[in-house]
Scaffold this active site. Structure first.
Site, short mmCIF file in Angstrom:
data_model
loop_
_atom_site.label_atom_id
_atom_site.label_comp_id
_atom_site.label_asym_id
_atom_site.label_seq_id
_atom_site.Cartn_x
_atom_site.Cartn_y
_atom_site.Cartn_z
N TYR A 157 -3.12 -65.85 4.61
CA TYR A 157 -3.56 -66.63 3.39
C TYR A 157 -4.93 -67.22 3.21
O TYR A 157 -6.38 -66.64 3.73
CB TYR A 157 -2.86 -68.19 3.39
CG TYR A 157 -3.63 -69.40 4.03
CD1 TYR A 157 -3.64 -69.46 3.33
CD2 TYR A 157 -2.77 -68.92 5.20
CE1 TYR A 157 -4.89 -71.36 4.15
CE2 TYR A 157 -4.09 -70.21 6.57
CZ TYR A 157 -4.90 -71.08 5.41
OH TYR A 157 -5.14 -71.90 6.85
N ARG A 185 -12.60 -61.82 3.52
CA ARG A 185 -11.69 -62.22 4.57
C ARG A 185 -9.85 -62.49 4.50
O ARG A 185 -10.03 -61.56 5.17
CB ARG A 185 -12.03 -64.00 4.87
CG ARG A 185 -11.84 -64.55 6.39
CD ARG A 185 -12.01 -65.76 6.91
NE ARG A 185 -11.30 -67.07 5.57
CZ ARG A 185 -12.08 -68.41 5.76
NH1 ARG A 185 -12.49 -68.41 7.25
NH2 ARG A 185 -11.50 -68.77 5.06
N ARG A 221 15.76 -58.66 7.37
CA ARG A 221 15.40 -59.03 7.92
C ARG A 221 15.41 -57.71 9.36
O ARG A 221 16.64 -57.61 9.65
CB ARG A 221 15.37 -60.45 8.40
CG ARG A 221 15.11 -61.24 9.82
CD ARG A 221 16.09 -62.22 10.01
NE ARG A 221 15.34 -63.01 11.53
CZ ARG A 221 15.09 -62.44 12.67
NH1 ARG A 221 15.47 -61.13 13.30
NH2 ARG A 221 13.71 -63.32 13.23
N HIS A 238 12.79 -56.95 12.83
CA HIS A 238 11.33 -57.29 13.45
C HIS A 238 10.25 -55.97 13.27
O HIS A 238 9.39 -56.57 12.84
CB HIS A 238 10.87 -57.58 15.05
CG HIS A 238 11.37 -58.63 15.30
ND1 HIS A 238 12.73 -59.04 15.39
CD2 HIS A 238 10.48 -59.65 15.85
CE1 HIS A 238 13.07 -60.89 15.62
NE2 HIS A 238 11.51 -60.89 16.39
N LYS A 297 -6.23 -65.16 9.59
CA LYS A 297 -5.98 -66.35 8.43
C LYS A 297 -4.39 -66.40 8.68
O LYS A 297 -4.11 -65.48 7.54
CB LYS A 297 -7.04 -66.29 7.61
CG LYS A 297 -6.46 -67.85 7.00
CD LYS A 297 -7.79 -68.18 5.78
CE LYS A 297 -7.45 -69.63 5.44
NZ LYS A 297 -7.73 -70.77 6.44
N GLU A 332 -12.34 -75.04 18.05
CA GLU A 332 -12.39 -75.61 16.60
C GLU A 332 -11.31 -76.45 16.69
O GLU A 332 -10.49 -77.28 17.39
CB GLU A 332 -12.25 -74.33 15.07
CG GLU A 332 -10.58 -73.73 15.66
CD GLU A 332 -10.50 -72.44 14.61
OE1 GLU A 332 -10.95 -72.40 14.23
OE2 GLU A 332 -9.29 -72.05 15.13
#
Length: 285
Positions: free
Chosen positions: A33, A52, A100, A102, A144, A176
């Site tokens: 995101y 990014r 679903r 993996h 991110k 951070e």
């Protein structure tokens, strides 16, 4: 429209929007995101955030369903449909929709989400209070991703204890914050953790460093310790929606407050870039 939601070509209010059950975000947090501020119809630092975003998606082998320029135009168009002058602009891409498993299918079409809602920016002149925790998150902090549960839980603990943000550290090395970058001023020098796999390369932090260069403030991107932070002249917390906050406490003990002139000069330079970019005249337009 006060708040707007977008999913895979559909536009509506957040309450109206529905998402397929088998979108992989539900099972795996499988996506990445970006978030920034929109003001006066402009998505702030749009190109930086798009760069990014596409980098994170590439590192995760996720296929964004449109080119970068098209996505930038879409975000700008969606921003024009909301009423507020200053807004939070959030977008994400999930790996896609499938049963679903993996192991995901190759070249699965990604699903794009956008949320735009009114945003009140915090006053950088008002100090915030910090605490600290050992950084036990995963070792891909530079991506991110949507897997934000460690930061969510940390943020909740901080709020319950009366803190606005948490400083992470690995051993004694500061990395951070739970959802921001942290830097310090010491003896007229701006210190910030280097951009590696232990932190997200903050766009707000990057532009604050550029502001330091314009002001002639020396910059060192190198790791520093918790003791160094505690004894710093100023402690600065930055994110895409809070450009240049400063801390006055860490775990209930005073920090910073020793170089207000340099801090204010950096804050003013950062805010000037925002005002010049967006045409706003204050954070509360």
């Amino acid at each position: 429209m006060e708040s707007l939601a977008y999913y895979d070509g559909k536009i509506g209010t957040p309450e109206e929007m529905t998402v397929p059950f088998n979108d992989r975000v539900h099972f795996f947090g499988d996506g990445c995101y970006e978030a920034t501020v929109g003001a006066n119809g402009k998505v702030y630092l749009l190109q930086d955030h798009l760069d990014r975003f596409y980098t994170s998606a590439r590192l995760l082998d996720i296929h964004i369903p449109m080119p970068k320029e098209e996505l930038g135009n879409l975000l700008t168009d969606l921003l024009s449909k909301v009423d507020s002058k200053i807004n939070f602009v959030y977008w994400q891409v999930t790996r896609g929709v499938e049963m679903r498993d993996h192991v995901y299918e190759d070249n699965l079409p990604g699903k794009l989400w956008v949320l735009i809602r009114p945003k009140k920016l915090n006053d950088p002149d008002v100090a915030i209070h910090l605490n600290d925790e050992e950084d036990t998150r995963f070792y891909h902090c530079n991506i991110k991703t949507l897997n934000l549960l460690p930061s969510v839980m940390t943020a909740k603990r901080a709020k319950r204890a009366g803190f606005q943000e948490t400083v992470f550290h690995r051993g004694d090395i500061v990395t951070e914050c739970a959802h921001a970058n942290v830097s310090v001023l010491k003896d007229g020098i701006f210190y910030s953790h280097p951009n590696d796999e232990y932190i997200l390369r903050g766009i707000a932090k990057t532009h604050m460093i550029q502001a330091c260069y314009r002001l002639g403030v020396p910059v060192l991107e190198k790791a520093f310790t918790m003791d160094f932070l505690k004894n710093a002249d100023e402690v600065i917390v930055t994110s895409s929606s809070n450009f240049c906050l400063h801390a006055s406490e860490l775990n209930g003990q005073p920090v910073g407050g020793k170089d207000p002139a340099t801090l204010k000069a950096i804050q003013n330079e950062v805010l000037k870039e925002f005002y010049d970019y967006t045409g706003c005249t204050s954070l509360w337009d």
